[in-house]
Design an enzyme around this catalytic site. Structure first.
Site, mmCIF file in Angstrom:
data_model
loop_
_atom_site.group_PDB
_atom_site.id
_atom_site.type_symbol
_atom_site.label_atom_id
_atom_site.label_comp_id
_atom_site.label_asym_id
_atom_site.label_seq_id
_atom_site.Cartn_x
_atom_site.Cartn_y
_atom_site.Cartn_z
ATOM 1 N N CYS A 1 0.836 -1.196 0.000
ATOM 2 C CA CYS A 1 0.000 0.000 0.000
ATOM 3 C C CYS A 1 0.871 1.246 0.000
ATOM 4 O O CYS A 1 1.986 1.241 0.538
ATOM 5 C CB CYS A 1 -0.920 0.008 1.231
ATOM 6 N N CYS B 1 -20.121 -18.137 9.313
ATOM 7 C CA CYS B 1 -19.013 -17.579 8.520
ATOM 8 C C CYS B 1 -18.616 -18.599 7.458
ATOM 9 O O CYS B 1 -19.314 -19.574 7.223
ATOM 10 C CB CYS B 1 -17.809 -17.302 9.428
ATOM 11 N N CYS C 1 -1.688 3.413 7.215
ATOM 12 C CA CYS C 1 -2.696 3.731 8.225
ATOM 13 C C CYS C 1 -2.377 2.982 9.517
ATOM 14 O O CYS C 1 -2.146 1.775 9.502
ATOM 15 C CB CYS C 1 -4.084 3.358 7.723
ATOM 16 N N CYS D 1 -21.237 -9.749 6.589
ATOM 17 C CA CYS D 1 -20.894 -11.045 7.173
ATOM 18 C C CYS D 1 -20.901 -11.024 8.692
ATOM 19 O O CYS D 1 -21.203 -12.035 9.339
ATOM 20 C CB CYS D 1 -19.539 -11.517 6.655
ATOM 21 N N ASP E 1 -10.746 -12.567 5.249
ATOM 22 C CA ASP E 1 -9.846 -11.424 5.155
ATOM 23 C C ASP E 1 -9.255 -11.047 6.509
ATOM 24 O O ASP E 1 -8.132 -10.549 6.591
ATOM 25 C CB ASP E 1 -10.615 -10.239 4.563
ATOM 26 N N ARG F 1 -5.027 7.902 8.996
ATOM 27 C CA ARG F 1 -4.831 7.521 7.595
ATOM 28 C C ARG F 1 -3.780 8.436 6.951
ATOM 29 O O ARG F 1 -4.103 9.445 6.314
ATOM 30 C CB ARG F 1 -6.148 7.569 6.828
ATOM 31 N N CYS G 1 -18.710 -10.534 14.680
ATOM 32 C CA CYS G 1 -17.539 -11.151 14.061
ATOM 33 C C CYS G 1 -16.734 -11.981 15.065
ATOM 34 O O CYS G 1 -16.398 -11.490 16.148
ATOM 35 C CB CYS G 1 -16.644 -10.073 13.465
ATOM 36 N N CYS H 1 -20.174 -6.407 22.393
ATOM 37 C CA CYS H 1 -21.495 -6.857 22.838
ATOM 38 C C CYS H 1 -22.296 -5.743 23.497
ATOM 39 O O CYS H 1 -23.472 -5.521 23.166
ATOM 40 C CB CYS H 1 -21.342 -8.041 23.801
#
Length: 411
Positions: free
Chosen positions: A24, A283, A28, A277, A299, A143, A353, A372
């Site tokens: 990249c 998943c 970041c 997702c 990912d 960033r 996730c 949560c």
């Protein structure tokens, strides 16, 4: 529901492509992918070859059982590969399509966009995701370039070019320890930009020292040396952030500004597959392929223990439907702690996730999600509005009707 979000969940096989791996032009501070290059220190150039590109496209298309196929180009920074690479990709897609409809989605930090790129995206119907974290002060907090220079001005120039050429684009906005305290300033920025498709991504990472120089951990790693990364969003504040934006959105933006998390919440409320997702029940349906053909479970799980194989030795179907990947997918539901299984909002959250499930419940059971508390506050807050929008959808009326009765529902 917003049809402009291209969702992988309608596709039986979905693998995100990393044409330059983690390479990249920015650095970041909170990026979870930059360090993945350390998994491939023996390789000089982390660039996907055209030979591998053709192998993937041919096999990916042949593995599909549905008419519509989604290709997602991700980074690192995708535009480090020249335009000729993506022109070749489209040529190969046409060669192996066999009548299928092909969609392309590309994620970029926006700093390398120019007229030529934008004309190409428009002419070939790309959906472009741009990473931008709100107003300049918020965005430039984390960033920055490898030289420490801010990136906001370049990103805004890129967005103006996308708008000039009428390229469809979504904003991908990371919510961190800093901008989480300014939800309305954050949201109003996107409204003023007239960016009508917005994705919020809460950043949550833990750090520790590992062999090879990597520092990020998986939820399974538990020891006293692991610390929450300082840029991580506060779990409780995440709920406050969502509630504040929802209340503003509810006044006049339902049906005109599409916030992916709100769309996904409504989808779960009506029993449909959410377009994100993290809120899905399982998943495992969204893998990722690195520049050299290595395929990983997700990912956010590009760790050696979650490598499924390599496209040169295994087919995409073999890897994505392997016992390891199937278990990875079902573990999201199977390994929920009792506290989650007994929660009134399990249907809406599904434990969120798995990468964020590193806390312990009050009874000492592992697997509680760090976010949560925030999600529970959000779901409780929006419940009456979601109930109303669900009723409107079932009656084949616009969910945006909720704006007319919002005041009544809040009483």
């Amino acid at each position: 529901m917003n049809k402009r979000y291209i969702s992988p969940f309608a596709k039986p096989v979905y693998v995100m492509l990393k044409p330059v791996g983690s390479v990249c032009n920015l650095a970041c501070e909170y990026c979870y992918y930059l360090e993945k290059g350390k998994l491939y220190t023996q390789v000089k150039n982390h660039i996907m070859t055209e030979e591998l590109l053709e192998r993937f496209i041919k096999e990916y298309l042949s593995s599909q059982t549905m008419q519509q196929v989604l290709f997602t180009w991700h980074g690192g920074e995708t535009l480090i590969r020249p335009l000729s690479f993506y022109k070749k990709a489209l040529e190969l897609q046409r060669k192996y399509a066999q009548g299928r409809q092909i969609d392309n989605c590309l994620q970029t930090n926006g700093t390398l966009l120019n007229d030529e790129w934008c004309r190409f995206f428009k002419e070939n119907n790309f959906l472009v995701g741009v990473s931008i974290d709100g107003p300049q002060e918020f965005h430039d907090e984390y960033r920055r370039s490898r030289q420490g220079l801010p990136s906001f001005v370049k990103v805004m120039k890129g967005i103006r070019l996308l708008k000039k050429y009428e390229v469809e684009y979504n904003a991908m906005a990371v919510v961190n320890d800093y901008n989480v305290d300014y939800p309305l300033e954050f949201y109003n920025f996107f409204r003023e930009l007239e960016c009508r498709y917005i994705q919020f991504a809460p950043i949550v990472e833990r750090i520790d020292s590992h062999a090879g120089g990597t520092v990020l951990t998986t939820p399974e790693q538990q020891n006293a040396t692991i610390q929450l990364a300082p840029f991580s969003v506060d779990g409780a504040k995440w709920g406050d952030f969502l509630c504040a934006i929802f209340d503003t959105w509810l006044k006049k933006d339902v049906g005109t500004y599409y916030i992916q998390l709100f769309d996904a919440t409504l989808a779960n409320w009506v029993g449909e597959q959410p377009g994100i997702c993290t809120l899905a029940r399982t998943c495992g349906h969204a893998g990722v392929m690195e520049f050299n053909g290595d395929v990983y479970a997700c990912d956010h799980y590009v760790f050696p223990g979650y490598k499924l194989g390599n496209i040169y030795t295994k087919t995409i179907t073999e890897m994505m439907y392997s016992p390891a990947q199937m278990k990875f997918g079902s573990d999201k539901s199977d390994r929920l702690p009792a506290q989650c299984k007994e929660c009134d909002y399990l249907f809406a959250c599904n434990g969120e996730c798995p990468k964020n499930r590193f806390l312990y419940t009050a009874t000492g059971e592992a697997g509680l999600n760090y976010l949560c508390k925030g999600y529970k506050k959000f779901f409780s807050h929006v419940a009456p509005y979601m109930d109303y929008m669900k009723k409107e959808l079932l009656e084949r009326r616009p969910p945006a009707n909720v704006m007319k009765v919002a005041g009544q529902l809040s009483n």
